[in-house]
Design an enzyme around this catalytic site. Structure first.
Site, mmCIF file in Angstrom:
data_model
loop_
_atom_site.group_PDB
_atom_site.id
_atom_site.type_symbol
_atom_site.label_atom_id
_atom_site.label_comp_id
_atom_site.label_asym_id
_atom_site.label_seq_id
_atom_site.Cartn_x
_atom_site.Cartn_y
_atom_site.Cartn_z
ATOM 1 N N VAL A 157 -38.297 51.800 -5.073
ATOM 2 C CA VAL A 157 -37.120 50.777 -4.823
ATOM 3 C C VAL A 157 -36.849 50.962 -3.179
ATOM 4 O O VAL A 157 -36.210 50.000 -2.986
ATOM 5 C CB VAL A 157 -36.312 51.059 -6.013
ATOM 6 C CG1 VAL A 157 -35.071 50.049 -5.881
ATOM 7 C CG2 VAL A 157 -36.849 51.092 -7.439
ATOM 8 N N LYS B 78 -30.927 52.987 -21.106
ATOM 9 C CA LYS B 78 -30.378 51.530 -20.667
ATOM 10 C C LYS B 78 -29.357 51.074 -21.812
ATOM 11 O O LYS B 78 -28.301 50.229 -21.381
ATOM 12 C CB LYS B 78 -31.400 50.655 -20.621
ATOM 13 C CG LYS B 78 -32.309 51.162 -19.171
ATOM 14 C CD LYS B 78 -33.642 50.264 -19.124
ATOM 15 C CE LYS B 78 -34.564 50.648 -18.015
ATOM 16 N NZ LYS B 78 -35.866 50.328 -18.154
ATOM 17 N N GLY C 160 -40.165 47.292 -10.794
ATOM 18 C CA GLY C 160 -41.031 46.612 -9.760
ATOM 19 C C GLY C 160 -40.039 46.911 -8.267
ATOM 20 O O GLY C 160 -38.770 46.741 -8.319
#
Ligand code: NDP
Ligand code: HSE
Length: 432
Positions: free
Chosen positions: A12, A203, A301
């Site tokens: 990232v 999350k 991603g």
């Protein structure tokens, strides 16, 4: 010019470096200021060089970032609990705003992070921590703030969604698809956090804390992973009009108590989340004014996650220009009851292998009846010699009653095994 200190230049972090360079002009115009990475803390200098940074920007020690008064925003992308927690707290105490993608940290240490940010009057943004590139934290805190949120249901883990999608399309077993996903680099070498539901639990702890204004940590979430799902379960789901998804569910009941859980579920094919396949994530929200809202996109991603990180950086840059900070701080001002899984009710799919002779079905039905578990449908799917496979769907029943029934059934000679038990979800959608 607004200067950043970047902690971590891995997947990232290097995405942030590259995206900032790629869209420099657009970002500067939108932010109202140019944004520049001044110092980077990264163990592997080669990663920094490969992403386009020069050796002059590399910090040998965290203090080179913390003590640099020009650096106003620290972007934490090293991951894990320590030293990330210490670095963030130190940065806040030095008056620096913080952006992070670190769900592990927020789901366990949210309270100290928000309290410190408030005490230091700095911004603490974390959009990338849930569902990567999908905007969901800001929409919940801002765009949907006028709503009473009734439920948040997410497909929050790309790895497990990929595995279940492949199992469904190809009819192949879990172990085979997982091994393939690892070989292709889609799944981690140690896939535990993904396949056991831990990543999704972190999350949903973050999302539900915001949606229900109550501090919910990872340990408050009931978790089951996908490792016991078989091609047979997926096939039967399809025959009955469902898909199997790993869902992260947060709901309030009519008494304003909360249920927060992660588990595989049978979801009606007509549900908007049923069409979310492969590595994609989505978050379905029901607000009392807005009704149904769904946010869909890439949950991980390099560039999708960098997109969310830089969105936060841009917002903080705007705040800096206006001399404001900590506009949207911690929103956990309630203390709602979180129910234990045994206090919840659900409809269930049960697959079991039983002896195939007269009276067996009546015996099984009797056990469910004695425990107040009402059966909605029964199908005898296969019949090989002495054994039959039974597929049962229950009405909405108390979890505890179902567990009590299964405990009795497991001890009966006519029951060879309980093959699987999976909850149904989304059958009571408020809008269809
Ligand atoms: P990576 O492991 O790719 O990158 C982290 C980098 O930080 C590595 O290069 C690592 O070096 C370095 N690092 C770790 N600790 C230190 C330290 N103490 N000092 C200096 N450098 C250090 O992780 P990701 O980029 O994938 O993830 C970063 C964060 O973003 C995590 O919190 C993750 O949960 C979150 N996230 C990631 C997503 C993704 O798609 N990858 C999606 C959403 C969130 P080394 O490898 O040598 O340890
Ligand atoms: N491992 C996660 C997933 C991505 O498979 O969705 C990072 O949160």
């Amino acid at each position: 010019m607004v200067y950043l200190g970047l902690l971590g230049c891995g997947t990232v972090g290097s995405g942030v470096v590259k995206l900032l360079a790629q869209n420099q002009h657009t970002i500067a115009r939108r932010a109202g200021e140019e944004i520049k990475i001044k110092r980077v803390l990264e163990r592997d200098a080669e990663k920094c060089l490969q992403s386009g940074l020069d050796t002059g920007s590399m910090a040998a020690h965290i203090d080179e970032i913390l003590d640099d008064e020009q650096i106003q925003i620290v972007v934490e992308l090293i991951g894990g609990i320590q030293p990330a927690l210490d670095y963030i707290l130190q940065a806040m105490r030095k008056g620096k705003h913080v952006v992070t993608a670190n769900k592990d940290l927020i789901a366990e240490h949210g309270q100290i992070l928000f309290e410190t940010a408030a005490a230091c009057k700095v911004d603490f943004y974390f959009e990338a921590s849930v569902a990567g590139g999908i905007p969901i934290i800001y929409p919940l805190k801002q765009s949907l703030a006028a709503n009473r949120i009734k439920e948040v249901i997410g497909i929050l883990n790309g790895t497990t969604n990929y595995i279940l999608t492949k199992m469904s399309r190809e009819g192949r077993p879990y172990e085979e698809i997982l091994a393939e996903a690892q070989a292709l680099g889609y799944a981690e070498a140690d896939p535990t956090a993904d396949v056991e539901g831990l990543d999704a639990a972190r999350k949903i702890a973050i999302l539900s804390s915001i949606a229900f204004n109550t501090r919910i940590t990872f340990s408050d979430v009931y978790v089951e992973g996908i490792t016991a799902i078989t091609p047979a379960d997926i096939r039967y789901a399809r025959e009955l009009g469902y898909v199997v998804k790993l869902l992260a569910v947060a709901k309030e009941n009519e008494r304003e108590q909360l249920e927060i859980r992660v588990h595989p579920a049978f979801l009606p094919v007509t549900h908007p989340l049923a069409a979310v396949d492969d590595v994609f994530n989505a978050v379905f929200v029901y607000g009392d004014a807005v009704g149904e809202v769904m946010h869909y996109g890439r949950g991980a991603g390099q560039f999708p996650t960098a997109s969310a990180v830089l969105g936060d950086v841009i917002d903080i840059t705007r705040n800096i220009q206006h001399g404001i900070s900590a506009r949207i701080g911690c929103t956990c001002y309630d203390d709602r009851t979180i129910l234990n899984i045994n206090q919840l009710s659900a409809e269930f799919y049960i697959r079991m292998t039983v002896t195939d002779r007269p009276g067996v079905l009546a015996g099984i039905a009797g056990v469910f009846g004695n425990n107040n578990v009402s059966i909605a449908s029964v199908i005898q799917k296969t019949n090989s010699g002495q054994c039959a496979e039974l597929i049962l769907i229950t009405h909405r029943v108390q979890e505890q009653n179902l567990r009590d029934s299964l405990a009795v059934l497991q001890g009966m000679s006519i029951v060879s095994r309980i093959d699987n038990v999976i909850r149904l979800e989304g059958t009571d959608r408020m809008e269809v």
